[in-house]
Scaffold this active site. Structure first.
Site, mmCIF file in Angstrom:
data_model
loop_
_atom_site.group_PDB
_atom_site.id
_atom_site.type_symbol
_atom_site.label_atom_id
_atom_site.label_comp_id
_atom_site.label_asym_id
_atom_site.label_seq_id
_atom_site.Cartn_x
_atom_site.Cartn_y
_atom_site.Cartn_z
ATOM 1 N N GLY A 8 0.833 -1.213 0.000
ATOM 2 C CA GLY A 8 0.000 0.000 0.000
ATOM 3 C C GLY A 8 0.859 1.251 0.000
ATOM 4 N N GLY A 11 -0.432 4.813 -0.965
ATOM 5 C CA GLY A 11 -1.534 5.407 -0.201
ATOM 6 C C GLY A 11 -1.101 6.627 0.598
ATOM 7 C CD GLN A 12 -3.865 10.177 4.890
ATOM 8 O OE1 GLN A 12 -4.394 9.180 5.386
ATOM 9 N NE2 GLN A 12 -4.063 11.385 5.354
ATOM 10 C CG ASP A 34 -0.281 0.778 -4.047
ATOM 11 O OD1 ASP A 34 -1.352 0.455 -4.594
ATOM 12 O OD2 ASP A 34 -0.254 1.509 -3.041
ATOM 13 N NE ARG A 36 -3.285 3.727 -5.404
ATOM 14 C CZ ARG A 36 -3.370 4.825 -4.675
ATOM 15 N NH1 ARG A 36 -3.392 6.009 -5.228
ATOM 16 N NH2 ARG A 36 -3.461 4.753 -3.367
ATOM 17 C CE1 TYR A 141 -9.528 0.139 8.061
ATOM 18 C CE2 TYR A 141 -10.646 1.567 9.634
ATOM 19 C CZ TYR A 141 -9.495 1.184 8.983
ATOM 20 O OH TYR A 141 -8.314 1.825 9.244
HETATM 21 C C1 AKB Z 1 -10.973 5.808 8.519
HETATM 22 O O1 AKB Z 1 -11.581 6.879 8.670
HETATM 23 O O2 AKB Z 1 -11.509 4.776 8.083
HETATM 24 C C2 AKB Z 1 -9.517 5.746 8.916
HETATM 25 C C3 AKB Z 1 -9.344 5.254 10.302
HETATM 26 C C4 AKB Z 1 -9.736 6.100 11.450
HETATM 27 O O3 AKB Z 1 -8.856 4.174 10.498
HETATM 28 N N1 AKB Z 1 -8.923 7.031 8.758
#
Ligand code: AKB
Length: 315
Positions: A8, A11-12, A34, A36, A141
């Site tokens: 990754g 990514g940011q 990654d 990309r 998540y």
């Molecule tokens: C999200 O907003 O999903 C992430 C996190 C807090 O893990 N930035």
């Protein structure tokens, strides 16, 4: 000498952490991967395309580059995860297991995997959320991060894998944009303030969330990875904190430098996610065990981002 693989990496966090690791360990010793292609400074070092769900390719690259450490950053974040929960679960979990197996089979020195404040949920105490507390995440998540924490501890206990982890709050930087998170508004607001003078926020004005400037997140990650093994007492994931603010508070800070800036509020589905997360985090364990300390408060961060982003956007 350590040979590091970052997943990754575009990514940011990945794009800035990879550069910091290259500065520390030498350009050629940090392989960025990654799905990309990289751009800018990131393209100046070794890079390979890697889909983290491709276990064989991960092992192949680790052997080819004689990798000794992995920073596994690739993941689907909270808001995006809700549009395809099964895929988010599959990607976040399978990829972590691949990396843990790689560490076990190849006897890697250590690995880093980020967790998140998303492991907490509606029944978690919201203010100064403790390290050990009720965890009932209600996003896929958050569920994947909580399960991931258990897997990390399991691999440490059963196989001695030196896996280290931090529960990141919302990360705020301007060099690379985040994608698919609930805290992303706190990055977009700076772009919109400079480019358009106004911003419509997808969270309500008084929604407080734990946040951190990206430089602090990089410092925390590197400090944790460099800490002596005996100092690491938490093998699930450490709470870490820096600042907490609401959309209204960050808008007021921006207004100090751009007085004509305007913010309006139009909460969407992400409000419910934010409402299930803590307002602030108790990170005294990280501060005690390996000396974590943040450098950026809200005003220092706002000044630095507006100045850097102005230059980046050529304004
Ligand atoms: C999200 O907003 O999903 C992430 C996190 C807090 O893990 N930035």
């Amino acid at each position: 000498m350590s040979k590091i693989l970052v997943t990754g990496a575009c990514g940011q966090l990945g794009s800035e952490l990879t550069i910091a690791l290259r500065t520390k360990h030498g350009n050629d010793n940090v392989l960025a991967t990654d799905v990309r292609n990289p751009s800018g400074q990131l393209a100046e070092g070794p890079f390979e395309i890697l889909n983290v769900m491709d276990r064989d390719k991960l092992f192949e690259l680790a052997n080819k580059y004689q990798i000794t450490q992995v920073y596994h950053l690739a993941a689907i974040l909270s808001a995006k995860g809700e549009s395809d929960p099964k895929f988010a679960w599959q990607l976040n979990m399978e990829s972590l297991i691949h990396v843990l197996d790689l560490a076990k089979d190849n006897k890697l020195e250590k690995i880093y995997w980020p967790s998140s404040i998303a492991v907490f949920g509606p029944s978690t105490p919201r203010i100064n959320t403790p390290q050990d507390t009720v965890m009932d995440p209600n996003t896929v998540y958050g569920i994947s991060k909580l399960a991931g924490e258990r897997w990390c501890e399991y691999y440490f206990q059963k196989y001695g894998v030196d896996v280290r982890s931090l529960r990141y709050p919302g990360l705020i930087g301007y060099k690379a944009k985040p994608g698919g998170g609930t805290t992303d508004y706190a990055v977009d607001i700076f772009y919109k303030a400079l480019e358009e003078g106004s911003f419509e926020c997808f969270l309500s004005e008084n929604t407080a969330l734990p946040m951190m400037y990206i430089d602090d997140a990089i410092k925390a990650t590197i400090d944790l990875m460099e800490a002596d093994i005996e100092t690491i007492k938490v093998r699930s994931s450490y709470n870490i904190a820096a600042i907490s603010f609401t959309p209204k508070e960050i808008a007021n800070e921006i207004k100090k430098l751009i007085p004509e800036f305007n913010i309006s509020y139009k909460p969407d589905f992400r409000q419910q996610i934010a409402d299930s997360w803590p307002d602030s985090i108790d990170d005294k364990k990280a501060r005690h065990d390996w000396g974590w300390n943040h450098d950026f408060d809200l005003s220092k961060m706002t000044n630095e981002i507006l100045e850097g982003l102005r230059k980046q956007l050529g304004l």
